[in-house]
Motif scaffolding. Structure first.
Motif, mmCIF file in Angstrom:
data_model
loop_
_atom_site.group_PDB
_atom_site.id
_atom_site.type_symbol
_atom_site.label_atom_id
_atom_site.label_comp_id
_atom_site.label_asym_id
_atom_site.label_seq_id
_atom_site.Cartn_x
_atom_site.Cartn_y
_atom_site.Cartn_z
ATOM 1 N N ALA A 267 0.783 -0.661 0.054
ATOM 2 C CA ALA A 267 -0.313 0.279 0.212
ATOM 3 C C ALA A 267 0.677 1.123 0.575
ATOM 4 O O ALA A 267 0.494 2.213 -0.692
ATOM 5 N N THR A 271 0.990 4.755 -2.237
ATOM 6 C CA THR A 271 0.557 6.215 -1.379
ATOM 7 C C THR A 271 1.439 7.231 -0.468
ATOM 8 O O THR A 271 2.067 7.064 0.099
ATOM 9 N N GLY A 275 2.762 13.019 -2.082
ATOM 10 C CA GLY A 275 1.666 12.670 -2.904
ATOM 11 C C GLY A 275 2.639 12.711 -4.340
ATOM 12 O O GLY A 275 3.947 13.493 -4.603
#
Length: 395
Positions: A267, A271, A275
Protein backbone atom coordinates in the motif's frame (compact mmCIF):
# COMPACT_ATOMS: atom_id res chain seq x y z
CA UNK A 1 45.89 -68.28 31.30
CA UNK A 2 48.15 -65.48 30.11
CA UNK A 3 50.83 -66.40 32.63
CA UNK A 4 50.65 -70.04 31.59
CA UNK A 5 50.87 -69.36 27.85
CA UNK A 6 53.67 -66.86 28.42
CA UNK A 7 55.96 -69.64 29.62
CA UNK A 8 55.73 -71.35 26.23
CA UNK A 9 55.87 -68.25 24.03
CA UNK A 10 59.10 -67.62 22.14
CA UNK A 11 59.05 -63.84 21.96
CA UNK A 12 62.17 -63.89 19.81
CA UNK A 13 60.29 -65.68 17.01
CA UNK A 14 57.52 -63.11 16.81
CA UNK A 15 57.35 -60.58 13.99
CA UNK A 16 57.70 -56.91 14.90
CA UNK A 17 53.93 -56.38 14.52
CA UNK A 18 53.12 -59.40 16.67
CA UNK A 19 55.67 -58.30 19.25
CA UNK A 20 54.22 -54.77 19.21
CA UNK A 21 50.62 -55.87 19.79
CA UNK A 22 51.65 -58.31 22.50
CA UNK A 23 53.62 -55.59 24.25
CA UNK A 24 50.72 -53.14 24.13
CA UNK A 25 48.29 -55.73 25.51
CA UNK A 26 50.58 -56.61 28.40
CA UNK A 27 51.21 -52.97 29.28
CA UNK A 28 47.50 -52.16 29.33
CA UNK A 29 46.81 -55.15 31.57
CA UNK A 30 50.00 -54.77 33.66
CA UNK A 31 51.35 -58.21 32.69
CA UNK A 32 54.92 -59.22 31.80
CA UNK A 33 55.71 -56.04 29.84
CA UNK A 34 59.30 -55.71 31.08
CA UNK A 35 59.81 -59.47 30.78
CA UNK A 36 58.85 -59.30 27.11
CA UNK A 37 61.29 -56.47 26.55
CA UNK A 38 64.12 -58.31 28.27
CA UNK A 39 63.24 -61.64 26.68
CA UNK A 40 63.41 -60.16 23.20
CA UNK A 41 67.13 -59.50 23.00
CA UNK A 42 66.82 -58.20 19.45
CA UNK A 43 64.30 -55.61 20.59
CA UNK A 44 65.85 -54.70 23.90
CA UNK A 45 69.55 -54.70 23.17
CA UNK A 46 70.01 -53.91 19.52
CA UNK A 47 67.03 -51.71 18.74
CA UNK A 48 66.12 -48.34 20.19
CA UNK A 49 62.57 -49.26 19.23
CA UNK A 50 62.03 -51.10 22.51
CA UNK A 51 63.08 -48.10 24.53
CA UNK A 52 60.94 -45.77 22.47
CA UNK A 53 57.91 -48.02 22.54
CA UNK A 54 57.70 -48.63 26.27
CA UNK A 55 58.36 -44.98 27.02
CA UNK A 56 55.73 -43.78 24.56
CA UNK A 57 53.21 -46.23 25.99
CA UNK A 58 53.54 -45.01 29.54
CA UNK A 59 53.90 -41.32 28.79
CA UNK A 60 51.27 -41.19 26.08
CA UNK A 61 53.11 -38.42 24.18
CA UNK A 62 54.37 -38.48 20.60
CA UNK A 63 57.80 -37.20 21.60
CA UNK A 64 59.77 -39.42 19.25
CA UNK A 65 59.47 -38.84 15.50
CA UNK A 66 59.10 -41.80 13.19
CA UNK A 67 62.31 -42.76 11.46
CA UNK A 68 60.86 -44.55 8.48
CA UNK A 69 59.81 -43.03 5.23
CA UNK A 70 56.24 -44.20 5.46
CA UNK A 71 56.01 -43.63 9.22
CA UNK A 72 55.02 -47.24 9.75
CA UNK A 73 57.08 -48.14 12.80
CA UNK A 74 55.58 -49.56 15.94
CA UNK A 75 56.35 -46.25 17.60
CA UNK A 76 54.24 -44.32 15.09
CA UNK A 77 51.33 -46.71 15.51
CA UNK A 78 51.57 -46.45 19.28
CA UNK A 79 52.13 -42.72 19.62
CA UNK A 80 48.70 -41.87 18.20
CA UNK A 81 47.05 -43.58 21.18
CA UNK A 82 46.31 -41.54 24.28
CA UNK A 83 47.59 -43.34 27.37
CA UNK A 84 48.64 -40.32 29.38
CA UNK A 85 46.93 -41.47 32.59
CA UNK A 86 48.89 -44.21 34.32
CA UNK A 87 47.93 -46.62 37.07
CA UNK A 88 50.02 -47.40 40.14
CA UNK A 89 51.48 -50.54 38.57
CA UNK A 90 52.32 -48.65 35.38
CA UNK A 91 54.00 -46.01 37.51
CA UNK A 92 56.15 -48.65 39.18
CA UNK A 93 56.93 -50.18 35.81
CA UNK A 94 58.09 -46.81 34.48
CA UNK A 95 60.39 -46.30 37.45
CA UNK A 96 61.87 -49.74 36.91
CA UNK A 97 62.28 -48.99 33.24
CA UNK A 98 64.08 -45.71 33.92
CA UNK A 99 66.46 -47.51 36.26
CA UNK A 100 67.07 -50.39 33.84
CA UNK A 101 67.72 -48.17 30.83
CA UNK A 102 69.38 -45.29 32.67
CA UNK A 103 72.38 -45.41 30.34
CA UNK A 104 70.33 -44.65 27.26
CA UNK A 105 71.03 -41.01 26.27
CA UNK A 106 67.52 -40.61 24.97
CA UNK A 107 66.05 -40.96 28.45
CA UNK A 108 68.13 -38.24 30.02
CA UNK A 109 67.20 -36.01 27.09
CA UNK A 110 63.52 -36.39 27.88
CA UNK A 111 63.83 -36.77 31.65
CA UNK A 112 61.49 -33.88 32.39
CA UNK A 113 58.79 -35.44 30.24
CA UNK A 114 59.19 -38.81 31.97
CA UNK A 115 59.11 -37.33 35.48
CA UNK A 116 55.90 -35.39 34.91
CA UNK A 117 53.41 -38.29 35.00
CA UNK A 118 55.24 -39.78 37.99
CA UNK A 119 54.79 -36.60 40.03
CA UNK A 120 51.28 -35.63 39.00
CA UNK A 121 48.26 -37.63 37.85
CA UNK A 122 45.03 -36.30 36.49
CA UNK A 123 41.67 -36.89 38.26
CA UNK A 124 40.08 -39.27 35.62
CA UNK A 125 41.33 -42.61 36.40
CA UNK A 126 41.94 -44.53 33.13
CA UNK A 127 40.55 -47.70 34.70
CA UNK A 128 37.11 -46.06 34.74
CA UNK A 129 36.88 -46.81 31.01
CA UNK A 130 36.42 -50.49 31.83
CA UNK A 131 34.08 -50.10 34.82
CA UNK A 132 30.51 -51.26 34.26
CA UNK A 133 27.32 -50.70 36.22
CA UNK A 134 24.45 -53.03 36.95
CA UNK A 135 23.13 -52.64 33.41
CA UNK A 136 26.53 -53.55 31.93
CA UNK A 137 27.05 -49.98 30.79
CA UNK A 138 30.58 -48.67 30.38
CA UNK A 139 31.43 -45.03 31.01
CA UNK A 140 30.86 -44.14 27.37
CA UNK A 141 27.50 -45.90 27.35
CA UNK A 142 26.39 -43.76 30.27
CA UNK A 143 27.73 -40.65 28.54
CA UNK A 144 25.68 -41.48 25.44
CA UNK A 145 22.52 -42.08 27.47
CA UNK A 146 22.84 -38.76 29.30
CA UNK A 147 24.08 -36.79 26.27
CA UNK A 148 27.42 -35.82 27.80
CA UNK A 149 29.29 -34.54 24.74
CA UNK A 150 32.54 -33.74 26.50
CA UNK A 151 32.86 -37.22 27.98
CA UNK A 152 31.87 -38.99 24.79
CA UNK A 153 34.41 -36.99 22.76
CA UNK A 154 37.16 -38.79 24.72
CA UNK A 155 36.29 -41.99 22.85
CA UNK A 156 38.34 -40.70 19.90
CA UNK A 157 41.44 -40.69 22.12
CA UNK A 158 41.45 -44.31 23.24
CA UNK A 159 42.46 -45.81 19.90
CA UNK A 160 41.31 -49.30 18.99
CA UNK A 161 39.64 -49.80 22.38
CA UNK A 162 36.66 -47.77 21.18
CA UNK A 163 35.71 -50.62 18.84
CA UNK A 164 35.45 -53.02 21.76
CA UNK A 165 33.25 -50.57 23.65
CA UNK A 166 31.14 -49.85 20.57
CA UNK A 167 30.18 -53.49 20.01
CA UNK A 168 29.66 -54.41 23.68
CA UNK A 169 26.07 -55.12 24.72
CA UNK A 170 24.17 -54.31 27.90
CA UNK A 171 21.65 -56.49 29.75
CA UNK A 172 19.01 -55.86 27.07
CA UNK A 173 21.41 -56.54 24.18
CA UNK A 174 21.64 -52.84 23.36
CA UNK A 175 24.84 -51.63 21.74
CA UNK A 176 26.02 -48.05 22.14
CA UNK A 177 24.02 -46.93 19.08
CA UNK A 178 20.85 -48.35 20.60
CA UNK A 179 21.50 -46.20 23.66
CA UNK A 180 21.92 -43.15 21.42
CA UNK A 181 18.48 -43.95 20.02
CA UNK A 182 16.82 -43.64 23.41
CA UNK A 183 15.13 -40.36 24.33
CA UNK A 184 17.38 -37.96 26.20
CA UNK A 185 16.61 -37.07 29.84
CA UNK A 186 14.35 -33.99 30.25
CA UNK A 187 17.17 -31.84 31.61
CA UNK A 188 19.21 -32.45 28.46
CA UNK A 189 16.29 -31.86 26.11
CA UNK A 190 15.64 -28.46 27.64
CA UNK A 191 19.06 -27.21 26.54
CA UNK A 192 17.39 -25.97 23.34
CA UNK A 193 13.96 -24.38 23.02
CA UNK A 194 11.17 -25.90 20.97
CA UNK A 195 10.35 -29.54 20.30
CA UNK A 196 11.48 -29.30 16.67
CA UNK A 197 14.96 -28.14 17.63
CA UNK A 198 15.09 -30.78 20.36
CA UNK A 199 14.34 -33.36 17.69
CA UNK A 200 17.15 -31.95 15.56
CA UNK A 201 19.56 -32.22 18.48
CA UNK A 202 18.58 -35.83 19.09
CA UNK A 203 19.18 -36.67 15.41
CA UNK A 204 22.56 -34.95 15.46
CA UNK A 205 23.54 -36.93 18.55
CA UNK A 206 22.48 -40.22 16.94
CA UNK A 207 24.48 -39.39 13.79
CA UNK A 208 27.54 -38.50 15.88
CA UNK A 209 27.51 -41.82 17.74
CA UNK A 210 26.89 -43.61 14.45
CA UNK A 211 30.29 -42.40 13.22
CA UNK A 212 32.23 -44.38 15.83
CA UNK A 213 30.49 -47.75 15.52
CA UNK A 214 31.22 -50.41 12.89
CA UNK A 215 28.58 -50.89 10.16
CA UNK A 216 27.40 -54.15 11.71
CA UNK A 217 26.07 -52.27 14.74
CA UNK A 218 23.50 -50.52 12.55
CA UNK A 219 21.75 -53.82 11.84
CA UNK A 220 22.04 -55.41 15.27
CA UNK A 221 18.77 -56.09 17.09
CA UNK A 222 18.37 -55.64 20.83
CA UNK A 223 16.36 -57.77 23.24
CA UNK A 224 13.14 -56.25 21.88
CA UNK A 225 14.08 -57.13 18.29
CA UNK A 226 14.70 -53.51 17.27
CA UNK A 227 17.56 -52.07 15.28
CA UNK A 228 19.10 -48.80 16.55
CA UNK A 229 17.21 -46.59 14.09
CA UNK A 230 13.96 -48.44 14.78
CA UNK A 231 14.44 -47.89 18.49
CA UNK A 232 15.10 -44.20 17.81
CA UNK A 233 11.77 -43.92 15.96
CA UNK A 234 9.86 -45.62 18.78
CA UNK A 235 11.48 -43.55 21.53
CA UNK A 236 11.03 -40.24 19.69
CA UNK A 237 7.52 -40.75 18.35
CA UNK A 238 5.91 -38.29 20.76
CA UNK A 239 8.73 -35.77 20.31
CA UNK A 240 8.25 -35.99 16.55
CA UNK A 241 4.56 -35.10 16.91
CA UNK A 242 5.36 -32.24 19.29
CA UNK A 243 8.03 -31.00 16.90
CA UNK A 244 5.58 -30.95 14.00
CA UNK A 245 3.03 -29.03 16.08
CA UNK A 246 5.65 -26.53 17.27
CA UNK A 247 7.00 -25.96 13.79
CA UNK A 248 3.55 -25.44 12.26
CA UNK A 249 2.46 -23.05 15.01
CA UNK A 250 5.66 -21.03 14.61
CA UNK A 251 5.29 -20.93 10.84
CA UNK A 252 1.62 -19.88 11.07
CA UNK A 253 2.29 -17.04 13.49
CA UNK A 254 5.28 -15.74 11.56
CA UNK A 255 3.40 -15.97 8.26
CA UNK A 256 0.62 -13.76 9.64
CA UNK A 257 3.15 -11.09 10.59
CA UNK A 258 4.86 -11.35 7.19
CA UNK A 259 1.51 -11.00 5.41
CA UNK A 260 0.68 -7.83 7.36
CA UNK A 261 4.06 -6.31 6.49
CA UNK A 262 3.62 -7.20 2.83
CA UNK A 263 0.18 -5.54 2.82
CA UNK A 264 1.51 -2.34 4.40
CA UNK A 265 4.55 -2.20 2.11
CA UNK A 266 2.41 -2.77 -1.00
CA UNK A 267 0.00 0.00 0.00
CA UNK A 268 2.86 2.40 0.81
CA UNK A 269 4.26 1.96 -2.71
CA UNK A 270 1.13 3.65 -4.16
CA UNK A 271 0.55 6.24 -1.43
CA UNK A 272 3.87 8.07 -1.55
CA UNK A 273 4.74 10.67 1.10
CA UNK A 274 4.18 14.21 -0.23
CA UNK A 275 1.86 13.02 -2.99
CA UNK A 276 2.30 13.16 -6.78
CA UNK A 277 2.59 16.02 -9.25
CA UNK A 278 -0.84 16.50 -10.82
CA UNK A 279 0.68 17.27 -14.22
CA UNK A 280 3.39 14.65 -14.54
CA UNK A 281 2.26 12.11 -11.98
CA UNK A 282 5.80 11.93 -10.56
CA UNK A 283 6.39 12.05 -6.78
CA UNK A 284 6.79 15.62 -5.54
CA UNK A 285 9.58 14.71 -3.12
CA UNK A 286 11.38 12.39 -5.54
CA UNK A 287 14.59 14.46 -5.65
CA UNK A 288 15.11 14.37 -1.89
CA UNK A 289 17.65 11.90 -0.47
CA UNK A 290 15.20 10.59 2.12
CA UNK A 291 12.77 9.66 -0.65
CA UNK A 292 15.31 7.32 -2.24
CA UNK A 293 15.88 5.70 1.15
CA UNK A 294 12.11 5.32 1.55
CA UNK A 295 11.70 3.69 -1.86
CA UNK A 296 14.54 1.20 -1.31
CA UNK A 297 13.54 0.24 2.24
CA UNK A 298 9.91 -0.16 1.29
CA UNK A 299 10.88 -2.40 -1.62
CA UNK A 300 13.09 -4.48 0.66
CA UNK A 301 10.22 -4.82 3.14
CA UNK A 302 7.82 -5.96 0.41
CA UNK A 303 10.09 -8.53 -1.22
CA UNK A 304 11.50 -9.87 2.07
CA UNK A 305 8.05 -10.34 3.57
CA UNK A 306 6.90 -12.13 0.42
CA UNK A 307 9.93 -14.44 0.56
CA UNK A 308 9.18 -15.07 4.23
CA UNK A 309 5.58 -16.04 3.42
CA UNK A 310 6.79 -18.49 0.78
CA UNK A 311 9.30 -20.05 3.17
CA UNK A 312 6.82 -20.48 6.01
CA UNK A 313 4.29 -21.91 3.56
CA UNK A 314 6.94 -24.45 2.56
CA UNK A 315 7.31 -25.41 6.22
CA UNK A 316 3.55 -25.96 6.55
CA UNK A 317 3.50 -28.30 3.55
CA UNK A 318 6.55 -30.39 4.56
CA UNK A 319 6.33 -34.14 5.12
CA UNK A 320 7.61 -33.97 8.71
CA UNK A 321 9.63 -37.15 8.51
CA UNK A 322 12.41 -37.68 11.07
CA UNK A 323 15.22 -36.68 8.73
CA UNK A 324 13.39 -33.47 7.79
CA UNK A 325 14.14 -32.16 11.28
CA UNK A 326 17.87 -32.64 10.75
CA UNK A 327 18.55 -30.05 8.02
CA UNK A 328 15.52 -29.21 5.89
CA UNK A 329 13.08 -27.77 8.43
CA UNK A 330 15.66 -25.88 10.56
CA UNK A 331 17.15 -24.34 7.41
CA UNK A 332 13.75 -23.18 6.22
CA UNK A 333 13.01 -21.79 9.67
CA UNK A 334 16.28 -19.82 9.74
CA UNK A 335 15.68 -18.41 6.27
CA UNK A 336 12.07 -17.54 7.10
CA UNK A 337 13.02 -15.75 10.32
CA UNK A 338 15.89 -13.92 8.58
CA UNK A 339 13.66 -12.62 5.78
CA UNK A 340 10.96 -11.70 8.29
CA UNK A 341 13.48 -9.71 10.33
CA UNK A 342 14.71 -8.01 7.15
CA UNK A 343 11.18 -7.03 6.21
CA UNK A 344 10.57 -5.56 9.68
CA UNK A 345 13.79 -3.53 9.42
CA UNK A 346 12.78 -2.29 5.97
CA UNK A 347 9.30 -1.32 7.18
CA UNK A 348 10.66 0.60 10.18
CA UNK A 349 13.23 2.43 8.03
CA UNK A 350 10.51 3.33 5.52
CA UNK A 351 8.41 4.78 8.36
CA UNK A 352 11.40 6.72 9.69
CA UNK A 353 12.27 8.26 6.31
CA UNK A 354 8.62 9.17 5.72
CA UNK A 355 8.62 11.01 9.03
CA UNK A 356 11.69 13.00 7.99
CA UNK A 357 10.22 13.79 4.56
CA UNK A 358 7.05 15.20 6.06
CA UNK A 359 8.57 17.10 8.99
CA UNK A 360 11.99 18.05 7.63
CA UNK A 361 11.21 21.77 7.90
CA UNK A 362 10.21 21.55 11.56
CA UNK A 363 12.84 23.11 13.84
CA UNK A 364 11.99 21.16 16.97
CA UNK A 365 14.35 18.23 17.56
CA UNK A 366 11.68 16.17 19.33
CA UNK A 367 10.02 15.27 16.03
CA UNK A 368 13.36 14.07 14.64
CA UNK A 369 14.15 11.85 17.60
CA UNK A 370 10.77 10.10 17.59
CA UNK A 371 11.33 8.05 14.40
CA UNK A 372 14.95 7.30 15.28
CA UNK A 373 13.97 6.02 18.72
CA UNK A 374 11.15 3.96 17.26
CA UNK A 375 13.49 2.43 14.67
CA UNK A 376 16.16 1.43 17.17
CA UNK A 377 13.68 0.20 19.77
CA UNK A 378 11.61 -2.00 17.46
CA UNK A 379 14.60 -3.60 15.74
CA UNK A 380 16.37 -4.26 19.05
CA UNK A 381 13.19 -5.65 20.62
CA UNK A 382 12.55 -8.12 17.82
CA UNK A 383 16.17 -9.25 17.66
CA UNK A 384 16.42 -9.61 21.43
CA UNK A 385 13.27 -11.70 21.74
CA UNK A 386 14.33 -14.12 18.98
CA UNK A 387 18.10 -14.27 19.43
CA UNK A 388 17.97 -17.49 21.50
CA UNK A 389 15.80 -19.17 18.88
CA UNK A 390 18.31 -18.26 16.18
CA UNK A 391 21.22 -19.52 18.26
CA UNK A 392 19.46 -22.82 18.98
CA UNK A 393 18.58 -23.28 15.32
CA UNK A 394 22.05 -22.50 13.98
CA UNK A 395 24.12 -24.27 16.64
Amino acid sequence: MVSYLYQFTRVQDLSIDEWFHLLIATIRNNMHALDILNKNSDGASNRPLATRTITSVVIGKNVFPSTTKNEGTALHKLAVQDLSDISASQEAMLETFLTTFAAVPLLSRYKKIFDRPLMRKRACDPDLIWKIDGNKHYMFHTAVLHRQENVFSLIHQIGSMKELIAISLDNNCNNILHLAGKLAPPDRLKIVSGAALQMQRELLWFKEVEKVVPPTCLEMRNGEGLRPRELFSVEHKSLLIKGETWMKDTANNCMIVAALIATVAFAAAFTLPGGNNSNTGMPILMKRTYFTVFAVSNGVALFSSTASIIMFLSILTSRYQEDDFLVSLPTKLIFGLATLFTSIVGMVIAFTTTFFLLFHEEKTSVLKWIPVSACVYLITLFAGLHIQLWIDTIL
